[in-house]
Design a protein around this motif. Sequence first.
Motif, PDB file in Angstrom:
ATOM      1  N   LEU A 156       3.351  -4.192   6.916  1.00  0.00           N
ATOM      2  CA  LEU A 156       4.322  -3.906   6.163  1.00  0.00           C
ATOM      3  C   LEU A 156       5.600  -2.595   6.474  1.00  0.00           C
ATOM      4  O   LEU A 156       6.420  -3.163   6.594  1.00  0.00           O
ATOM      5  N   LEU A 159       6.389  -3.887  10.020  1.00  0.00           N
ATOM      6  CA  LEU A 159       8.345  -4.273   9.986  1.00  0.00           C
ATOM      7  C   LEU A 159       9.286  -3.224   8.984  1.00  0.00           C
ATOM      8  O   LEU A 159      10.113  -4.086   9.269  1.00  0.00           O
ATOM      9  N   THR A 160       8.388  -2.801   8.170  1.00  0.00           N
ATOM     10  CA  THR A 160       9.886  -2.049   7.677  1.00  0.00           C
ATOM     11  C   THR A 160      10.319  -0.523   8.696  1.00  0.00           C
ATOM     12  O   THR A 160      11.422   0.320   8.259  1.00  0.00           O
ATOM     13  N   LEU A 186      10.241  -6.780   2.018  1.00  0.00           N
ATOM     14  CA  LEU A 186      10.789  -6.472   3.346  1.00  0.00           C
ATOM     15  C   LEU A 186      12.590  -6.874   3.347  1.00  0.00           C
ATOM     16  O   LEU A 186      13.079  -5.949   4.223  1.00  0.00           O
ATOM     17  N   GLU A 192      18.464  -6.360   8.956  1.00  0.00           N
ATOM     18  CA  GLU A 192      17.984  -8.092   9.121  1.00  0.00           C
ATOM     19  C   GLU A 192      19.124  -8.874   9.035  1.00  0.00           C
ATOM     20  O   GLU A 192      20.456  -9.044   8.898  1.00  0.00           O
TER      21      GLU A 192
END
Length: 247
Positions: A156, A159-160, A186, A192
């Motif tokens: 996480l 991804l963040t 997310l 995104e």
Amino acid sequence: MALIDTTAELLSELKLHGLREALPRRLEELHGQHWSPSEFLNLCLEDERLHRQNARLARRLREASFPMPASLENLDFTVPRQLDRSLIREFQSGDFVRQGKNILIAGPTGVGKTHFACALGQTACRQGFSTLFFPINRLLEKFSLARTQGRSLHLLKKLTTVSVLILDDFGLRALTPQHMQDMYDLADGRVESLTTQLPEENWSEVLPDPILCDAITDRIVQKAIRLEMTGESYRKKRFKGGHTDPP
């Protein structure tokens, strides 16, 4: 006493690899030019800077794991897809990342949504932004595996902290309660790009928890630029002898 030329070795030791590659060419050019010492040094340093910029770009593209090369500059506008040329030019500047705008790419299967998302991501890479590409079902499987290994928080965090996260093919199947929580975690804090065949009003079909569905939808859609791509599937065109590459 003759001096031993150790320039190449010194440049390697100092990790000036771009300068080492460019120096023989610059020395040859020096014979026909009237550069001052400072001008010659400046050219050599520019060579090193360009080398490092190219190396960083290659690393960002490699780490992003794009499934295909793509660029906004080479989009095919001869095929009707409802692509706004002025909006594409804005995307080329990378301002959508700086402004924190999500990109929601919707449309039927085969019209080039994934290709367009890759083009956006590679534009972000060229602008210096870290980017990751994932088919969303594969990413959620990756979360499940990381959870069994006690590494879900590490995943996480990865991804963040990335600047741009591309999630491909959202809405192919309903998400489990845990995967809905993963999506919620997310859906905040970075730009995104989301590709989907599913209209926003039908997201509840794959996000069955109404509270999480509203929260996820709000986080993604509220600051999103929407692109609705139309047209015939490129996969069908392959069998008809038409276009073979998506726009």
